[in-house]
Design an enzyme around this catalytic site. Structure first.
Site, PDB file in Angstrom:
ATOM      1  N   TYR A  72       0.864  -1.186   0.000  1.00 56.49           N
ATOM      2  CA  TYR A  72       0.000   0.000   0.000  1.00 56.49           C
ATOM      3  C   TYR A  72       0.894   1.227   0.000  1.00 56.49           C
ATOM      4  O   TYR A  72       1.711   1.398   0.909  1.00 56.49           O
ATOM      5  CB  TYR A  72      -0.929  -0.007   1.228  1.00 56.49           C
ATOM      6  CG  TYR A  72      -1.761   1.251   1.319  1.00 56.49           C
ATOM      7  CD1 TYR A  72      -2.787   1.494   0.412  1.00 56.49           C
ATOM      8  CD2 TYR A  72      -1.495   2.222   2.287  1.00 56.49           C
ATOM      9  CE1 TYR A  72      -3.535   2.669   0.463  1.00 56.49           C
ATOM     10  CE2 TYR A  72      -2.243   3.399   2.354  1.00 56.49           C
ATOM     11  CZ  TYR A  72      -3.259   3.609   1.435  1.00 56.49           C
ATOM     12  OH  TYR A  72      -3.994   4.779   1.483  1.00 56.49           O
ATOM     13  N   ASP A  88       9.344   4.324  -1.023  1.00 58.89           N
ATOM     14  CA  ASP A  88       8.237   4.785  -0.197  1.00 58.89           C
ATOM     15  C   ASP A  88       8.617   4.500   1.250  1.00 58.89           C
ATOM     16  O   ASP A  88       8.448   3.383   1.736  1.00 58.89           O
ATOM     17  CB  ASP A  88       6.945   4.047  -0.602  1.00 58.89           C
ATOM     18  CG  ASP A  88       5.782   4.406   0.311  1.00 58.89           C
ATOM     19  OD1 ASP A  88       5.998   5.133   1.298  1.00 58.89           O
ATOM     20  OD2 ASP A  88       4.655   3.946   0.031  1.00 58.89           O
ATOM     21  N   LYS A  98       4.001  10.395   7.975  1.00 64.19           N
ATOM     22  CA  LYS A  98       3.847   9.758   9.293  1.00 64.19           C
ATOM     23  C   LYS A  98       4.807  10.325  10.348  1.00 64.19           C
ATOM     24  O   LYS A  98       4.670  11.476  10.717  1.00 64.19           O
ATOM     25  CB  LYS A  98       4.008   8.241   9.147  1.00 64.19           C
ATOM     26  CG  LYS A  98       2.836   7.627   8.333  1.00 64.19           C
ATOM     27  CD  LYS A  98       2.652   6.170   8.617  1.00 64.19           C
ATOM     28  CE  LYS A  98       1.717   5.485   7.676  1.00 64.19           C
ATOM     29  NZ  LYS A  98       0.390   5.212   8.186  1.00 64.19           N
TER      30      LYS A  98
HETATM   31  C1  LIG Z   1       3.923   2.657   2.929  1.00 57.72           C
HETATM   32  C2  LIG Z   1       2.859   3.713   2.893  1.00 57.72           C
HETATM   33  N1  LIG Z   1       2.874   4.633   1.914  1.00 57.72           N
HETATM   34  C3  LIG Z   1       1.961   5.617   1.838  1.00 57.72           C
HETATM   35  C4  LIG Z   1       0.949   5.689   2.771  1.00 57.72           C
HETATM   36  C5  LIG Z   1      -0.071   6.781   2.684  1.00 57.72           C
HETATM   37  O1  LIG Z   1       0.111   7.690   3.720  1.00 57.72           O
HETATM   38  P1  LIG Z   1      -1.093   8.616   4.198  1.00 57.72           P
HETATM   39  O2  LIG Z   1      -2.057   7.752   4.925  1.00 57.72           O
HETATM   40  O3  LIG Z   1      -0.430   9.650   5.064  1.00 57.72           O
HETATM   41  O4  LIG Z   1      -1.686   9.225   2.973  1.00 57.72           O
HETATM   42  C6  LIG Z   1       0.884   4.745   3.802  1.00 57.72           C
HETATM   43  C7  LIG Z   1      -0.195   4.798   4.803  1.00 57.72           C
HETATM   44  O5  LIG Z   1      -0.366   3.939   5.626  1.00 57.72           O
HETATM   45  C8  LIG Z   1       1.862   3.721   3.855  1.00 57.72           C
HETATM   46  O6  LIG Z   1       1.826   2.786   4.816  1.00 57.72           O
END
Ligand SMILES: Cc1ncc(COP(=O)(O)O)c(C=O)c1O
Length: 461
Positions: free
Chosen positions: A169, A271, A299
């Protein structure tokens, strides 16, 4: 339960799991009557009674009142040790005084101008030191960070295709809402997985521009590069998977990914929304020693405020500076968020803090592993930095297909209920992990292990 189902059943008797689940679910309902009342009110004004679908939970979400340090209290007044930590955000601990002071001071001097302030220069400089990339921009979430990264890869290369990891994700914009949690019968062949949209709302033409690949398999990646030569703009990946429990990279895998991207003129995007400020001072980039072209953060970097960042090479910085690719947003670099990020990164999450997080995590992982071994549970532990989990699979996982076919979802859900009923606040569902904060110490670890022990004793008796 926000469970994106696995298809596996372990050796633990289903009847036993079902009986215990029923009993623990009844207990959960007894312990959280005010959350039930809030849920009823909330569903009248928010779909599913929650601000984000990742907060959905069966029979209802636990509504939180407040937090301090490693603890949170729900609207029924129950105290929990927080191992959920806002989906991996609150490594600084709740109501952190250093971050509180920085934000309060900033508030007194104005909170938003949509013009650059010193805070953004300081935070960009700090991130450049940590992640080895010279140029930084800001966003408001992980989704916006990975969205900007995909725009950047496409704009810089003038190509359309994106590769992502099957079962990962990376946020909820169209390019990456593909093959996040596909079902077993949708996967397609391992050497060429089928792109499957994660829910509705994404045009098929866009879905087809994203090619999923299994994690930890450089040979398959090589095949995909060969089949789409000259067409792949970017490869976006979590360097260690953290949305199907935790799967670290195999030795040499990230190095080979780096080589392949360089050979094919493809932008390598890490990511690091989850790994970024949690698994070491310089995230996965530093921990695994492989340098991507772009790093996406959010985060934990902003200490509980909604912010994200995108790091890039000097060449890619030029693509943004020239406005060939528009990286924009009213709240990007918001002074309050920057004040929180600066205090988080320079005063709280220091190199010493990472040493403490690592040591606390190691102790918790070892003690959980001891419980697993003593009770003969079909499970193992995995952890990196502030992050860890018990994985309810008898064998080690290397990719999403392992997760689907080896992890016992019912047992994971039961463990979650035991934790919640024993005062341990944990992420709902099967796929998450715990996140420690600098406020977690021996007493909190003891409480976690006691809850896990009671679960393990009951399922194995
Ligand atoms: C690996 C990863 N990338 C991107 C995101 C998206 O972040 P956000 O919820 O701040 O949009 C998340 C969210 O859990 C994530 O775990």
């Amino acid at each position: 339960m926000a469970q994106r189902g696995t298809a596996a059943e372990s050796s633990i008797d289903r009847k036993r799991i079902n009986e215990l689940t029923e009993a623990q679910m009844a207990r959960f309902r007894e312990l959280t009557p005010t959350s039930a009342e809030r849920f009823e009110r909330a569903t009248k004004v928010m779909p599913g009674g929650v601000p984000s679908s990742f907060q959905l939970n069966d029979p209802w979400p636990v509504y939180i009142d407040r937090g301090e340090g490693a603890l949170v209290w729900d609207v029924d007044g129950r105290e929990y040790v927080d191992f959920h930590n806002g989906f991996g955000v609150m490594c600084i601990g709740h109501a952190n005084p250093a971050v509180g002071k920085a934000v309060t001071e900033r508030h007194a001097r104005g909170t938003h101008f949509a013009a650059p302030t010193d805070g953004s220069i300081e935070v960009a400089g700090e991130l450049a030191n940590r992640f080895g990339l010279p140029q930084w921009r800001f966003s408001n979430s992980g989704t916006e960070s990975t969205m900007s990264a995909v725009h950047l890869a496409r704009g810089a290369t003038e190509r359309d295709l994106i590769i992502k990891i099957e079962g990962s994700y990376d946020g909820h914009h169209d390019a990456v809402m593909v093959s996040c949690y596909p079902d077993l019968d949708e996967l397609g062949p391992r050497e060429s997985p089928t792109p499957i949209p994660f829910g509705s709302g994404y045009p098929d033409a866009v879905v087809q521009l994203t090619r999923p690949v299994p994690f930890n398999d450089a040979e398959i990646l090589e095949g995909i590069f060969a089949r789409h030569a000259g067409k792949i703009a970017g490869l976006i990946m979590e360097p260690a998977m953290m949305n199907i429990n935790i799967i670290p990279p195999r030795d040499g895998y990230l190095e080979r990914v780096r080589e392949l991207c360089s050979e094919h003129g493809t932008i390598l995007i890490f990511d690091e929304v989850k790994t970024g400020a949690t698994i070491s001072y310089g995230g996965a980039t530093q921990r695994f020693g492989v340098q991507p072209d772009v790093v996406c953060l959010a985060k934990a970097i902003c200490g509980g405020y909604p912010g994200g960042a995108i790091g890039m090479t000097a060449e890619l910085g030029e693509v943004v500076a020239s406005d060939k690719v528009h990286q924009i947003g009213t709240f990007n670099g918001n002074p309050l968020v920057m004040a929180a990020a600066e205090a988080t990164l320079t005063e709280v999450l220091t190199p010493d803090a990472y040493e403490k997080l690592e040591a606390t995590n190691k102790a918790l992982l070892e003690r959980c592993q001891e419980v697993i071994d003593r009770h003969g549970l079909p499970a193992y532990t995995e952890g990196l930095g502030a992050k860890g989990c018990v994985i309810f699979s008898p064998e080690r996982m290397y990719e999403y297909r392992d997760y689907l076919t080896k992890v016992d979802g019912d047992l994971s859900t039961l463990a979650w209920l035991y934790h919640m009923n024993h005062g341990i606040f944990m992420t709902p569902g099967v796929e998450e992990e715990w996140t420690l904060s600098i406020a977690h110490d021996q007493e909190h670890i003891d409480r976690y292990v006691a809850a896990f022990e009671s679960f393990a004793a009951d399922v194995s008796s």
